[in-house]
Scaffold this motif. Sequence first.
Motif, mmCIF file in Angstrom:
data_model
loop_
_atom_site.group_PDB
_atom_site.id
_atom_site.type_symbol
_atom_site.label_atom_id
_atom_site.label_comp_id
_atom_site.label_asym_id
_atom_site.label_seq_id
_atom_site.Cartn_x
_atom_site.Cartn_y
_atom_site.Cartn_z
ATOM 1 N N LEU A 51 -32.984 21.598 -109.389
ATOM 2 C CA LEU A 51 -31.960 21.255 -108.593
ATOM 3 C C LEU A 51 -31.284 22.129 -107.734
ATOM 4 O O LEU A 51 -30.789 21.794 -106.523
ATOM 5 C CB LEU A 51 -31.169 19.917 -109.358
ATOM 6 N N SER A 52 -30.939 23.371 -108.475
ATOM 7 C CA SER A 52 -30.053 24.154 -107.969
ATOM 8 C C SER A 52 -30.757 24.829 -106.757
ATOM 9 O O SER A 52 -29.913 25.005 -105.537
ATOM 10 C CB SER A 52 -29.598 25.278 -108.860
ATOM 11 N N PRO A 55 -32.029 21.039 -103.870
ATOM 12 C CA PRO A 55 -31.255 19.797 -104.222
ATOM 13 C C PRO A 55 -32.130 18.417 -103.926
ATOM 14 O O PRO A 55 -31.693 17.186 -104.370
ATOM 15 C CB PRO A 55 -30.046 19.776 -103.553
ATOM 16 N N PRO A 79 -25.087 20.043 -110.179
ATOM 17 C CA PRO A 79 -26.668 20.276 -110.562
ATOM 18 C C PRO A 79 -26.934 19.809 -111.901
ATOM 19 O O PRO A 79 -27.924 19.086 -112.334
ATOM 20 C CB PRO A 79 -27.250 21.672 -110.213
ATOM 21 N N ARG A 82 -26.476 15.911 -111.825
ATOM 22 C CA ARG A 82 -27.943 15.306 -111.204
ATOM 23 C C ARG A 82 -28.938 15.474 -112.115
ATOM 24 O O ARG A 82 -29.725 14.502 -112.259
ATOM 25 C CB ARG A 82 -27.824 15.938 -109.744
#
Length: 354
Positions: A51-52, A55, A79, A82
């Motif tokens: 996700l980093s 995203p 991140p 999430r």
Amino acid sequence: MSFDLVVLGCGGGPDELNLSSYLFKTCQNQWCDGILSVEAGSGLGALRELLSRDPFIFEDLKVIGKDDLAEKVLDDGSPSQRAARIYSWIRTFLISHAHLDHVCGLIIGAGSTSSSSPRYIAGTETVVRDIDTVFGGQKLWPKLASRYESPASTFGFIYNSLSSFGPYHSLSPNISVLLLPITHGMVDGGTYESTAFFIRNDTTLEECLFFGDVEPDSISSYPQTLNVWRTAAPKIRDGMLSHIFLECSWTSARPIHLLFGHLSPPHILDELMALAREVVSVGRHSTRKILDSQLEGILRGVTLVIIHCKEPITPSNPESDIVDVIVGEVKKLVYPARLGVSVIGARQGMKLRF
């Protein structure tokens, strides 16, 4: 199209940041409806890193859904936050065998993740018992799993012991799974079993086939893969099975006595030839030997996804990518056989819809 897949991890070690973990849902459902995680080697840390870097890795696969917080998960928080939210949508972890590179993320994250619904660890009774040596003993790790649903508020996970050879077990929204045993080498003088999963979309009835770690039938003291191919053959013939996820841990240079219950490219060819013969044999009553010439194009429409490639600690060519190397070797052996199968390699962060 029947399935959406995000590859959370696909390596066979020794890199602990990229271990076997595949997030499945049906195309008819949304991620927040419930995710099936096939294997759980990588977990929250790997998801945070994905996700980093990207995203919106889930966005084009309908991450937005009925969950009140689903619409915010792409935009709100770090991140890590999430990742924790998306990870909480996993309803079942389906495990082929209990080796650490297939369960590490599940175990490490068990005490730090939460969900509003019960969460399950599913596998054969042997897999459940093996995982419970970690959770049940309370010396390697706290007791975070139970066989009973009633104490779900106390324990993080509930075990779901599944029978092999049928029936299909419902594990996730619109997903059912059939388990067949496969052999992953020997231990203490006996056979160490892994599992192959036929994963079915219960709406379209289309399936994919996912192998845990497996040794070649040709050298196994207890070969079981042919049984899997015999089950797959009519599904392939009828166009209901298009993707096979099969490990290839080593390059062709790996000696047979050092395979340690895994496949290398020459054995991938052997196994695909065995599968092709089974497809030709469906509905066939002749006792005549099937010739290689009869196999041409028989696996057209099937995609073989190579998984579980092991990174060498000291690569002979530091610039080479082990997935590229192994997939290249598989293609050089398989494509001249003209079976019609397509070969690709799994990559961490890969998204597939099929």
